[in-house]
Structure formats: C-alpha cells, structure tokens
Design a protein around this motif. Structure first.
Motif, short mmCIF file in Angstrom:
data_model
loop_
_atom_site.label_atom_id
_atom_site.label_comp_id
_atom_site.label_asym_id
_atom_site.label_seq_id
_atom_site.Cartn_x
_atom_site.Cartn_y
_atom_site.Cartn_z
N HIS A 64 47.76 44.65 51.33
CA HIS A 64 46.92 43.52 50.95
C HIS A 64 47.29 42.28 51.74
O HIS A 64 47.86 41.33 51.23
CB HIS A 64 47.07 43.23 49.45
CG HIS A 64 46.06 42.26 48.98
ND1 HIS A 64 44.80 42.62 48.58
CD2 HIS A 64 46.09 40.91 48.91
CE1 HIS A 64 44.11 41.56 48.27
NE2 HIS A 64 44.87 40.50 48.45
N HIS A 66 46.07 38.94 53.84
CA HIS A 66 44.92 38.05 53.69
C HIS A 66 44.40 37.64 55.05
O HIS A 66 44.22 36.48 55.35
CB HIS A 66 45.29 36.85 52.84
CG HIS A 66 45.33 37.19 51.40
ND1 HIS A 66 46.49 37.26 50.69
CD2 HIS A 66 44.36 37.54 50.54
CE1 HIS A 66 46.23 37.63 49.45
NE2 HIS A 66 44.94 37.80 49.33
N HIS B 64 36.93 39.99 49.84
CA HIS B 64 38.14 39.59 49.12
C HIS B 64 37.98 38.32 48.27
O HIS B 64 38.30 38.30 47.08
CB HIS B 64 39.27 39.39 50.13
CG HIS B 64 40.52 38.89 49.50
ND1 HIS B 64 40.80 37.54 49.38
CD2 HIS B 64 41.52 39.55 48.90
CE1 HIS B 64 41.95 37.42 48.76
NE2 HIS B 64 42.41 38.60 48.45
N HIS B 68 37.94 37.76 43.98
CA HIS B 68 38.76 36.85 43.19
C HIS B 68 37.88 35.90 42.37
O HIS B 68 38.08 35.73 41.18
CB HIS B 68 39.67 36.01 44.10
CG HIS B 68 40.94 36.72 44.48
ND1 HIS B 68 42.01 36.83 43.64
CD2 HIS B 68 41.28 37.37 45.61
CE1 HIS B 68 42.97 37.51 44.24
NE2 HIS B 68 42.56 37.85 45.46
N CYS B 74 41.80 41.90 41.83
CA CYS B 74 41.72 42.15 43.27
C CYS B 74 42.90 42.96 43.75
O CYS B 74 42.76 43.91 44.48
CB CYS B 74 41.65 40.83 44.03
SG CYS B 74 41.71 40.99 45.81
N HIS B 75 44.09 42.55 43.39
CA HIS B 75 45.28 43.21 43.91
C HIS B 75 46.45 43.00 42.96
O HIS B 75 46.32 42.27 41.98
CB HIS B 75 45.63 42.69 45.31
CG HIS B 75 45.85 41.21 45.31
ND1 HIS B 75 46.98 40.61 45.77
CD2 HIS B 75 45.07 40.22 44.87
CE1 HIS B 75 46.88 39.29 45.63
NE2 HIS B 75 45.73 39.02 45.08
ZN LIG Z 1 43.41 39.21 46.72
#
Ligand SMILES: [Zn+2]
Lengths: 258, 75
Positions: A64, A66, B64, B68, B74-75
């Motif tokens: 993950h 960004h 992404h 959110h 999301c994660h």
């Molecule tokens: Zn995220």
C-alpha cells in the motif's frame, strides 16, 4: 413512464452527482489526506500505533504505497484528480442507476407522494441507510490509520453493516406501507422509523468495534472525517436534486402531451 | 402519506395520478442494473484491498483517495 426512462435519468443524475462529489472531495478532502500521508511518511517507521512486529502498514511500498513510492506507478497528483474523479463518478453512476430503478418501483405506490416526493424520499433514505449510518458505526479512516492485518475483517464488518442497514431500511418502508391503512400514515412512519433505528442500533452494538487510530493527530482525523461525510452528503444531495428535477420535467412533459 | 381516508374538501383540486411503472417490466432492468452497479461499487470500494480480482494494486491505487473519502475501508 418506462423503467428505461427512469434509468437513463438516474445514470445522468449519478454522473452529475459524482462530478459534484469530486469537486467537494478535492476541495475539502484532499488537504487532510495530504496531511495524513505526510504524517505516515515521516512517522511510520518509528511510531506505528501497535509496536508488535506483525503490525506494519506496508508503507515501504509493497502493498500500500501512496503513489510517491511508485507502488502502482500512479502519482499523488493523478490519485487526487483523475483517480478521485473516477471513484466518485463511478459510485455516483452506480448509485444513480439503483436509486432510479427503486424510484421507478415505488412511484405512485408510496401513499399519496408525488413522483418528485417519492424519488426524493428514496434518495434521502438511501443516504441514511447506505452512507450515514455506516459512517456512524465505522467512520472513514484516513491514510496511515488501519492495520494491514485487519483489512479483511474490517472490510467484512463494514459491508455486513451496510447490508443490514439497507435491508432494514427496505423492510421498514414495506412495514410502513403495510401498517398505514390501519394506523394512519403518520403513526406508520413513526413505527417504521423506530423499527429501523432499533435494528441498526442492535447491529451496531453487536458488531465489532474498530479502533486503530493510535497516535494519529485528532485535528487531522476530525478534518478528514468531516470532509469524507461532506463528500458523501454532496454526492447523495446532488443525486437527489438532479434526479427529481429530471423526472419532474419528464412527468410534466408527458402530462402535457397525454 | 397521512390519513388518506380524510374526505377531500369541497372544491379542493384533485391530485393528478402519479405515473407507475409495471413491476414485470421493471424486474429485468432491476436485476441487470443491480448486478452491474454492485460490480462497479465492488471495484471502487473493496477490490485489491481485502479481496483482489485481478491481483495487483493498480485499481486500488487509482481509486485510492475516493475509497477513503467515500468511507470504505481502504487499507
Ligand atoms: Zn489508503
């Protein structure tokens, strides 16, 4: 009026709603997301909320990243613009299609509500059941909050709660319809509303609580959550306004030619 | 919606009929659009997070910020 005429207007209204939600999300939501990602980038190696070894956020760029870490090859600029727009428009169009067909199903069948009234009600109840109540139980989390180890259970809990909330809403609307002839419209609506709140409250109490905030700063968290709620409210509000307007125009046009 | 049994006042305008859609005509549309919409919602809200179809992170990364802000885990 046909199902197709409802659907076309629902998809168009969803497109408008998604575009509007993008503008709101970009304006109010991206600043706290940027703050959260900056915090994540500086604080992640040393100050993860849970110090156990298994509790990493995969921020090193594996699962993950960004964008800046070139995880998916997608830059932050793209995520904030085209990426966010894709997400809000796709969700807007998908919800627009569903809401329009539900509105088609209940048109003329919800007491004496007009087409505009019943469509507005469907959108408002959709917002409450799909977005607002799930937000109260499982509020949106900014980047840097949430463990990779619990994403499976958190996702399952979130969608289970959404499902319960939406099914309960559909059920209590049917309940209101069944009770209205005996209790009168007002009492039936009160009974249905009470039943919905009761079902969702029991589900909220029974389902697991998520708290993985750790040392994440409260001001950024508040700003992010408020902006997330605003973005979703903007989407549903624009969907309701656009769809009732489009259907109202269609209705008056078909009445004029009939 | 309230007290439909109340007698209309004399001279009150009668409400125009609200158009209805035949539910048998609506059903196939609802099924098709319902499934398609759920698929779209899945890709935006959950794919390549808890479940990955297809494997990878490209979809997750692309949507992404929306994931959110729209409140999905999301994660
Ligand atoms: Zn995220």
């Amino acid at each position: 009026m046909t199902a197709r005429s409802f659907l076309v207007r629902g998809l168009l209204a969803g497109l408008i709603a998604g575009a509007f939600a993008f503008v709101v999300g970009y304006t109010v939501g991206e600043p706290p997301i940027d703050d959260a990602i900056a915090l994540e980038a500086t604080a992640a190696p040393a100050a993860a909320p849970d110090p156990t070894a298994g509790h990493t956020h995969d921020h090193a760029g594996t699962a993950h990243s960004h964008g800046d870490d070139a995880g998916g090859g997608i830059s932050r600029t793209t995520q904030k613009t085209w990426g966010l727009a894709t997400a809000t428009i796709a969700v807007g169009v998908a919800l627009g299609g569903i809401v329009a067909l539900v509105a088609a199903g209940v048109a003329g069948r919800l007491g004496r509500l007009s087409l505009v009234g019943s469509t507005a009600l469907v959108t408002a109840l959709g917002f409450v059941a799909y977005s607002l109540l799930p937000f109260l139980k499982y509020p949106a989390a900014p980047p840097a909050v949430g463990s990779a180890n619990t994403i499976g259970s958190r996702t399952a809990s979130y969608f289970a709660f959404v499902l319960i909330s939406v099914v309960a809403m559909v059920a209590v609307v049917a309940l209101a319809g069944a009770l209205a002839p005996r209790l009168g419209g007002h009492q039936a609506v009160v009974a249905a509303g009470t039943a919905y709140v009761a079902v969702v409250a029991v589900a909220a109490l029974a389902m697991p609580t998520v708290n993985e905030i750790g040392a994440f700063p409260a001001d950024v968290l508040w700003e992010f959550r408020l902006s997330a709620l605003l973005t979703q409210t903007a989407l549903w509000a624009a969907l309701g306004v656009a769809l009732t307007w489009l259907l109202g125009r269609l209705e008056s046009r078909s009445r004029a030619t009939a | 919606m309230s007290h439909t049994a109340a007698a209309p006042l004399t001279g009150a305008p009668t409400l125009p009929d609200v158009p209805t859609v035949d539910l048998r005509e609506l059903a196939p549309w609802a099924l098709f659009v319902g499934l398609l919409s759920l698929l779209v919602l899945f890709f935006v809200s959950a794919d390549q997070g808890a479940i990955s179809i297809p494997a990878g992170t490209a979809i997750h990364e692309w949507v992404h910020d929306g994931r959110h802000l729209l409140g999905y885990p999301c994660h």
